[in-house]
Design a protein around this motif. Structure first.
Motif, PDB file in Angstrom:
ATOM      1  N   PRO A   1     -15.309   9.102 -28.583  1.00  0.00           N
ATOM      2  CA  PRO A   1     -14.194   8.643 -27.557  1.00  0.00           C
ATOM      3  C   PRO A   1     -14.174   9.378 -26.499  1.00  0.00           C
ATOM      4  O   PRO A   1     -13.528   8.949 -25.185  1.00  0.00           O
ATOM      5  N   ASP A   2     -14.812  10.701 -26.140  1.00  0.00           N
ATOM      6  CA  ASP A   2     -14.867  11.381 -24.996  1.00  0.00           C
ATOM      7  C   ASP A   2     -15.915  11.060 -24.108  1.00  0.00           C
ATOM      8  O   ASP A   2     -15.973  11.472 -22.974  1.00  0.00           O
ATOM      9  N   ALA A   3     -16.995  10.234 -24.671  1.00  0.00           N
ATOM     10  CA  ALA A   3     -18.287   9.716 -23.709  1.00  0.00           C
ATOM     11  C   ALA A   3     -17.963   8.928 -22.461  1.00  0.00           C
ATOM     12  O   ALA A   3     -16.734   8.166 -22.528  1.00  0.00           O
ATOM     13  N   CYS A   4     -18.406   9.147 -21.544  1.00  0.00           N
ATOM     14  CA  CYS A   4     -18.283   8.391 -20.211  1.00  0.00           C
ATOM     15  C   CYS A   4     -18.625   6.903 -20.750  1.00  0.00           C
ATOM     16  O   CYS A   4     -19.542   6.477 -21.079  1.00  0.00           O
ATOM     17  N   PRO A   5     -17.288   6.014 -20.475  1.00  0.00           N
ATOM     18  CA  PRO A   5     -17.911   4.682 -20.787  1.00  0.00           C
ATOM     19  C   PRO A   5     -19.091   3.934 -20.268  1.00  0.00           C
ATOM     20  O   PRO A   5     -19.475   2.874 -20.837  1.00  0.00           O
ATOM     21  N   MET A   6     -19.479   4.360 -19.081  1.00  0.00           N
ATOM     22  CA  MET A   6     -20.633   3.809 -18.501  1.00  0.00           C
ATOM     23  C   MET A   6     -22.007   4.112 -19.491  1.00  0.00           C
ATOM     24  O   MET A   6     -22.711   3.278 -19.118  1.00  0.00           O
ATOM     25  N   ASN A   7     -21.803   5.020 -20.238  1.00  0.00           N
ATOM     26  CA  ASN A   7     -23.203   5.595 -20.911  1.00  0.00           C
ATOM     27  C   ASN A   7     -23.435   4.273 -22.156  1.00  0.00           C
ATOM     28  O   ASN A   7     -24.182   3.928 -22.096  1.00  0.00           O
ATOM     29  N   PRO A   8     -22.395   4.072 -23.107  1.00  0.00           N
ATOM     30  CA  PRO A   8     -22.744   3.246 -24.171  1.00  0.00           C
ATOM     31  C   PRO A   8     -22.861   2.050 -23.501  1.00  0.00           C
ATOM     32  O   PRO A   8     -23.504   1.031 -23.974  1.00  0.00           O
ATOM     33  N   LEU A   9     -22.043   1.569 -22.323  1.00  0.00           N
ATOM     34  CA  LEU A   9     -21.908   0.318 -21.831  1.00  0.00           C
ATOM     35  C   LEU A   9     -23.348  -0.119 -21.235  1.00  0.00           C
ATOM     36  O   LEU A   9     -23.903  -1.218 -21.176  1.00  0.00           O
ATOM     37  N   TYR A  10     -24.097   0.902 -20.543  1.00  0.00           N
ATOM     38  CA  TYR A  10     -25.296   0.810 -19.998  1.00  0.00           C
ATOM     39  C   TYR A  10     -26.318   0.309 -21.100  1.00  0.00           C
ATOM     40  O   TYR A  10     -26.827  -0.640 -20.827  1.00  0.00           O
ATOM     41  N   TRP A  11     -26.304   0.767 -21.887  1.00  0.00           N
ATOM     42  CA  TRP A  11     -27.054   0.421 -23.297  1.00  0.00           C
ATOM     43  C   TRP A  11     -26.944  -0.781 -23.861  1.00  0.00           C
ATOM     44  O   TRP A  11     -28.056  -1.601 -24.083  1.00  0.00           O
ATOM     45  N   ASP A  12     -25.653  -1.120 -23.895  1.00  0.00           N
ATOM     46  CA  ASP A  12     -25.195  -2.216 -24.484  1.00  0.00           C
ATOM     47  C   ASP A  12     -25.579  -3.650 -23.617  1.00  0.00           C
ATOM     48  O   ASP A  12     -26.125  -4.450 -24.148  1.00  0.00           O
ATOM     49  N   PHE A  13     -25.301  -3.299 -22.272  1.00  0.00           N
ATOM     50  CA  PHE A  13     -25.987  -4.155 -21.246  1.00  0.00           C
ATOM     51  C   PHE A  13     -27.502  -4.514 -21.431  1.00  0.00           C
ATOM     52  O   PHE A  13     -27.961  -5.602 -21.453  1.00  0.00           O
ATOM     53  N   MET A  14     -28.295  -3.386 -21.436  1.00  0.00           N
ATOM     54  CA  MET A  14     -29.582  -3.627 -21.554  1.00  0.00           C
ATOM     55  C   MET A  14     -30.169  -4.238 -22.595  1.00  0.00           C
ATOM     56  O   MET A  14     -31.076  -5.154 -22.761  1.00  0.00           O
ATOM     57  N   LEU A  15     -29.558  -3.986 -23.728  1.00  0.00           N
ATOM     58  CA  LEU A  15     -29.927  -4.468 -25.174  1.00  0.00           C
ATOM     59  C   LEU A  15     -29.559  -6.146 -25.163  1.00  0.00           C
ATOM     60  O   LEU A  15     -30.296  -6.880 -25.565  1.00  0.00           O
ATOM     61  N   ARG A  16     -28.415  -6.330 -24.531  1.00  0.00           N
ATOM     62  CA  ARG A  16     -27.993  -7.677 -24.525  1.00  0.00           C
ATOM     63  C   ARG A  16     -28.984  -8.505 -23.790  1.00  0.00           C
ATOM     64  O   ARG A  16     -29.044  -9.699 -24.109  1.00  0.00           O
ATOM     65  N   HIS A  17     -29.513  -7.911 -22.814  1.00  0.00           N
ATOM     66  CA  HIS A  17     -30.645  -8.987 -22.097  1.00  0.00           C
ATOM     67  C   HIS A  17     -31.860  -8.407 -22.271  1.00  0.00           C
ATOM     68  O   HIS A  17     -32.628  -8.506 -21.221  1.00  0.00           O
ATOM     69  N   ARG A  18     -32.161  -7.766 -23.194  1.00  0.00           N
ATOM     70  CA  ARG A  18     -33.671  -7.249 -23.502  1.00  0.00           C
ATOM     71  C   ARG A  18     -34.654  -8.362 -23.126  1.00  0.00           C
ATOM     72  O   ARG A  18     -35.785  -7.901 -22.556  1.00  0.00           O
ATOM     73  N   ASP A  19     -34.471  -9.416 -23.728  1.00  0.00           N
ATOM     74  CA  ASP A  19     -35.339 -10.620 -23.465  1.00  0.00           C
ATOM     75  C   ASP A  19     -35.847 -10.799 -22.097  1.00  0.00           C
ATOM     76  O   ASP A  19     -36.848 -10.959 -21.775  1.00  0.00           O
ATOM     77  N   ARG A  20     -34.686 -10.932 -21.329  1.00  0.00           N
ATOM     78  CA  ARG A  20     -34.761 -11.079 -19.885  1.00  0.00           C
ATOM     79  C   ARG A  20     -35.593  -9.843 -19.124  1.00  0.00           C
ATOM     80  O   ARG A  20     -36.230 -10.303 -18.223  1.00  0.00           O
ATOM     81  N   PHE A  21     -35.048  -8.668 -19.578  1.00  0.00           N
ATOM     82  CA  PHE A  21     -35.522  -7.586 -18.605  1.00  0.00           C
ATOM     83  C   PHE A  21     -36.805  -6.789 -19.135  1.00  0.00           C
ATOM     84  O   PHE A  21     -37.252  -5.872 -18.419  1.00  0.00           O
ATOM     85  N   ALA A  22     -37.156  -6.798 -20.287  1.00  0.00           N
ATOM     86  CA  ALA A  22     -38.177  -6.082 -20.812  1.00  0.00           C
ATOM     87  C   ALA A  22     -39.474  -6.123 -20.236  1.00  0.00           C
ATOM     88  O   ALA A  22     -40.139  -5.090 -20.187  1.00  0.00           O
ATOM     89  N   SER A  23     -39.684  -7.177 -19.411  1.00  0.00           N
ATOM     90  CA  SER A  23     -41.058  -7.517 -18.810  1.00  0.00           C
ATOM     91  C   SER A  23     -40.824  -7.148 -17.422  1.00  0.00           C
ATOM     92  O   SER A  23     -41.920  -7.045 -16.645  1.00  0.00           O
ATOM     93  N   ASN A  24     -39.499  -6.689 -17.030  1.00  0.00           N
ATOM     94  CA  ASN A  24     -39.535  -6.498 -15.392  1.00  0.00           C
ATOM     95  C   ASN A  24     -39.939  -4.973 -15.257  1.00  0.00           C
ATOM     96  O   ASN A  24     -39.254  -3.929 -15.883  1.00  0.00           O
ATOM     97  N   PRO A  25     -41.114  -4.670 -14.457  1.00  0.00           N
ATOM     98  CA  PRO A  25     -41.502  -3.371 -14.424  1.00  0.00           C
ATOM     99  C   PRO A  25     -40.555  -2.460 -13.779  1.00  0.00           C
ATOM    100  O   PRO A  25     -40.703  -1.240 -14.114  1.00  0.00           O
ATOM    101  N   ARG A  26     -39.562  -2.790 -12.997  1.00  0.00           N
ATOM    102  CA  ARG A  26     -38.582  -2.180 -12.515  1.00  0.00           C
ATOM    103  C   ARG A  26     -37.620  -1.373 -13.543  1.00  0.00           C
ATOM    104  O   ARG A  26     -36.822  -0.463 -13.253  1.00  0.00           O
ATOM    105  N   VAL A  27     -37.368  -1.860 -14.714  1.00  0.00           N
ATOM    106  CA  VAL A  27     -36.710  -1.609 -15.637  1.00  0.00           C
ATOM    107  C   VAL A  27     -37.074  -1.381 -17.113  1.00  0.00           C
ATOM    108  O   VAL A  27     -36.415  -0.956 -18.060  1.00  0.00           O
TER     109      VAL A  27
END
Ligand code: SF4
Length: 514
Positions: A453-479
């Motif tokens: 509950p005290d974690a910066c909301p940007m932290n779990p949301l960042y991973w949630d975003f990345m995982l939601r769009h893993r298919d799209r971004f996994a092959s992008n060399p910049r991310v």
């Protein structure tokens, strides 16, 4: 040809070198300017932005009249105000029986389509001039972009530098490099002192406009007073002088930094003047270059400033017109969440978001990193509908016009165009904000915590975003590296992060304070 021509000047066309004005004859033609409710309300405009545009229009009309022009000016507080630009033109046609209509291309598809229909609907020849105040014509950009696999601002910018001979030495970039951005990402020192932008006291015309905005837009977003924007080309030029002398020398180093209670740092805060036509882009670039050549400002500051105007601003406009009128509705990531209410109120415990939104409410201004990496980043991570994000940015910033705002938001910030503007999503955890600002020190959340509950909301949301769009971004060399980091994390760390992201999003959807 009998009768005058009607020369339409819009609220963001307040330049004496506007092509339609240059082509006009003050002895014969009539300038038409109109404050209309449709333009004031199609986006949720900040009250300071409304006051700025109306006051700048009234001052521009006054100056034209002083120079002998006939100006047919429709005010919003007239007894029977024209509701739209087309209605204002129709009424002016009845008054003046003109031989034709003359316009300069507008700043968005919506009005472009309206103007294109005038020859038929208003039954008069309507000429629309290209807007030569920009440094790259729409067709020149389309030609540059044609056949390229991807469009990158950096290559466009280099050609613009060459074409306009800015910061060039014998055919090469001065200083031996095109871009000094790597030097412009420092955190602001704790004892840094920043100049304020030049603030202009309202005159009688502006006071009258302020009273009108207070009376007619009582529910609109933002804080109107104190109002300090320049509203004439003369005062905008003074504000530019002030920036060049006081802020430009320090503009580069901490260009991306954010400081609690420092709203402007070394930023120019000239965008609203530039985009309304009170300042000329090439003139600003040349003046910045002159400061460098005179030894008054370092190259990283001047190059960074010139790149914003000559490169990024023109590139955004080119993309906007090339991509077409559906661009503002693109949503390749399928983001559907409603824009959180705290974007309007600043009512959030996230210190970085609160600072950016509070100053947006007060000043109709936030700098590019606050827009991209704080409010834009949160909307991206949380999966907010990009059209709603676009409408927010278009309304709340005094410098926002669709041709520049939409590619910045739909493209760069929300990746809703699928990578036309940006080669990667600008998604970041709290660590980026902590690195570039002092917001985290006073935040109710802990930027080092990844879950709970005290974690910066940007932290779990960042991973949630990345995982939601893993298919799209996994092959992008910049991310792609982010995914290896995730895969190396302990299973319980990953599970706790997912749980926290779900909890933050559930609170968001329930309208609870974040
Ligand atoms: Fe923003 Fe997170 Fe830092 Fe708080 S801890 S200021 S929410 S980045």
């Amino acid at each position: 040809m009998s009768g005058p021509r009607l020369i339409l000047i819009l609220g963001d066309q307040l330049s004496r070198d506007l092509p339609s004005l240059v082509a006009a004859d003050p002895a014969r033609d009539v300038v038409v300017m109109a404050e209309v409710f449709e333009e004031a309300s199609y986006a949720p405009h900040h009250v300071k932005k409304l006051a700025f545009v109306f006051s700048a229009m009234r001052h521009f009309a006054q100056d034209l009249r002083a120079d002998g022009w006939r100006v047919d000016y429709a005010r919003l507080d007239d007894p029977d105000p024209a509701p739209s630009i087309e209605d204002a033109m129709t009424r002016a046609i009845v008054r003046h029986s003109p031989a034709g209509l003359v316009c300069t291309e507008p700043g968005e598809w919506r009005l472009q389509r309206v103007m294109e229909g005038w020859t038929t609907r208003l039954d008069l020849p309507c000429r629309i001039f290209a807007d030569t105040r920009f440094l790259c014509a729409r067709d020149a950009f389309a030609e540059w972009a044609e056949g390229r696999k991807s469009l990158r601002m950096e290559y466009f910018y280099r050609e613009m530098r060459r074409a306009h001979d800015l910061l060039m030495q014998d055919g090469d970039p001065v200083g031996g490099a095109w871009n000094f951005d790597a030097e412009n990402r420092k955190k602001a020192p704790r004892d840094a002192v920043f100049p304020s932008p030049l603030k202009i006291a309202p005159d009688a015309i502006t006071e009258e406009v302020l009273a009108m905005v207070e009376a007619r837009f009582p529910e609109s977003f933002g804080v109107l007073r104190p109002f300090w924007f320049a509203v004439t080309a003369r005062d905008a030029a003074r504000a530019a002088d002030h920036f060049m002398a006081n802020a430009l020398p320090g503009f580069g180093d901490v260009q991306d930094a954010m400081v609690e209670d420092e709203r402007f740092l070394n930023h120019s805060v000239l965008g609203q003047y530039l985009n309304a036509g009170l300042l000329n882009p090439l003139d600003l670039c040349r003046r910045a270059e002159a400061a460098y050549r005179a030894g008054d400002a370092p190259l990283n500051a001047v190059e960074g400033y010139v790149r914003q105007i000559l490169g990024w601003r023109e590139f955004m406009r080119g993309i906007y017109w090339r991509e077409g009128e559906d661009y503002i509705h693109r949503n390749v990531l399928g983001a559907t969440r409603a824009l959180p209410e705290f974007y309007w109120t600043g009512d959030t415990d996230m210190a970085c978001m609160k600072a950016a939104i509070d100053q947006t409410r007060t000043e109709a201004y936030a700098h590019h990193i606050q827009r991209l990496m704080v409010t834009g980043n949160f909307a991206l991570l949380a999966g907010v509908n990009p059209h709603q994000v676009h409408e927010w940015y278009l309304g709340v910033y005094a410098d926002a016009y669709e041709w520049v705002e939409a590619p910045n938001v739909i493209g760069m910030s929300q990746f809703a165009d699928g990578g036309i503007v940006g080669s990667k999503p600008y998604a970041a955890s709290g660590a980026y904000i902590d690195r570039m600002s002092d917001h985290c020190r006073g935040c109710r959340y802990d930027v080092k915590k990844k879950s709970g509950p005290d974690a910066c909301p940007m932290n779990p949301l960042y991973w949630d975003f990345m995982l939601r769009h893993r298919d799209r971004f996994a092959s992008n060399p910049r991310v792609a590296r982010a995914y290896s980091t995730w895969d190396r994390m302990a299973e319980d760390t990953r599970a706790a992060s997912r749980l926290s992201a779900g909890a933050v999003l559930a609170r968001l959807d329930a309208g609870e304070r974040i």
